[in-house]
Design an enzyme around this catalytic site. Sequence first.
Site, PDB file in Angstrom:
ATOM      1  N   GLU A 363      -6.542  -0.131  -0.471  1.00 37.43           N
ATOM      2  CA  GLU A 363      -7.535   2.207  -0.713  1.00 37.43           C
ATOM      3  C   GLU A 363      -8.329   2.623  -0.054  1.00 37.43           C
ATOM      4  O   GLU A 363      -9.286   2.601  -1.363  1.00 37.43           O
ATOM      5  CB  GLU A 363      -6.831   1.478  -2.140  1.00 37.43           C
ATOM      6  CG  GLU A 363      -6.120   0.677  -2.960  1.00 37.43           C
ATOM      7  CD  GLU A 363      -5.861   0.810  -4.958  1.00 37.43           C
ATOM      8  OE1 GLU A 363      -6.692   1.715  -5.205  1.00 37.43           O
ATOM      9  OE2 GLU A 363      -4.755   0.082  -5.310  1.00 37.43           O
ATOM     10  N   GLY A 364      -8.529   2.585   1.089  1.00 36.31           N
ATOM     11  CA  GLY A 364      -9.493   3.287   1.532  1.00 36.31           C
ATOM     12  C   GLY A 364     -10.192   2.144   1.879  1.00 36.31           C
ATOM     13  O   GLY A 364     -10.987   1.209   1.372  1.00 36.31           O
TER      14      GLY A 364
END
Length: 379
Positions: A363-364
């Site tokens: 998620e990044g």
Amino acid sequence: MDFNLTEEHEMIRQAARDFAVNELLPGVIERDREQKFPYDQVKKMAGLGFLGMMVSPQYGGAGLDSISYVLAMEEISKIDASAAVVISVNNSLVCAGLEKFASEEQKIKYLTPLAKGEVLGAFALSEPEAGSDATSQKTTAIDKGDYYELNGVKNWITNGGNAKYYIVIAQTNPEKGHKGINAFIVEREWEGFEIGPKEDKLGIRGSDTHSLLFTNVKVPKENRIGEDGFGFNFAMAVLNGGRIGIASQALGIAAGAYELALKYAQERKAFGKEIIKHQAIAFKLADMHVKIMAARMLCYKAAAEKDEGEDISVSGAMAKLYASDTAMEVTVDAVQIHGGNGYVKEYHVERMMRDAKITQIYEGTSEIQRIVISRGISN
Ligand code: CAA
């Protein structure tokens, strides 16, 4: 900002804690070793409303606020980070995005069973050559009149093997760059949709991560989310909220490892006294405690801002960046405090150390969070 928890928050925290201790702790080592998905536990979490925590009851959700979600995520992640990511993806990457941006028909058909936990969802953005550089989507969705034809490969998809509905990001008009990207709801049974083998991972081994392959999959027009070209902005908006979920997962991993290390240090003796009475260990625990508290405050702040409808791109990124680094540092220290025992599976902290690593990646990555934060503070 008021960080006092309400009675309802305390009840949710207690319910999540009881569930984690009674239902997730037994078997967590075996599930990790054998990469077993927690099917029964996920079903029970659905019964408790943990799969669609923030979704309105109108669409089958529990209608709770984001602080409640952070509390539940922390407690579940203290015991089993694999189970936590299953619910995090369903809650924040799938249900939250559908509730905010899907059409009424899509909400009734897809969001409602997902929020009730009758089925699981997955979010497919990453590709073999488009992870951090998310605008470089190679998966195509070509407009064929009344449907889109989907072709391409997605990688590292959480819930990939067990989901029924997938949000798939694909490029429709490459000449328009990120403005040509769309998001679609894709059903598992559709012809041409194939699920690749399960990844053999370092950590969160109880969760299932797969690649997804699409060959001429016909996606009905009505399954596009939002206007034509909205897909990249959709993905970014969804990930902003998702990062609060992963920050809370990281917070829980850190807090779980700290609690075990504290207990161990109070019981284990060396050189004639409990090791917590040696300053080297006491100071380590003090640092762990401070970092965890700071991470928790960042998670609460981002969650509170989300509920107030504020832009959470920076606060969510800050929470994820700090909490995931904390998870990594604290779990390494927890292993160190446990000494030789820390290297052995039955003491849990080695698993937590392995689980912590992914929170700095998915998620990044931490590097992406720094891009988001630095852009935010320089605007
Ligand atoms: N929030 C809202 N909008 C954002 C945004 C954010 N955080 N970041 C960018 N945007 C918007 C911009 O405003 C711009 O929109 P407009 O054109 O409408 O103004 C658009 O997105 C493009 O922005 P940029 O030109 O800044 O795009 P970029 O190519 O420089 O990349 C990036 C921006 C932040 C690096 C982005 O690519 C990114 O977040 N990458 C990481 C992707 C990621 O998190 N992947 C994780 C995969 S999901 C996962 O792990 C799932 C799982 O199973 C657990």
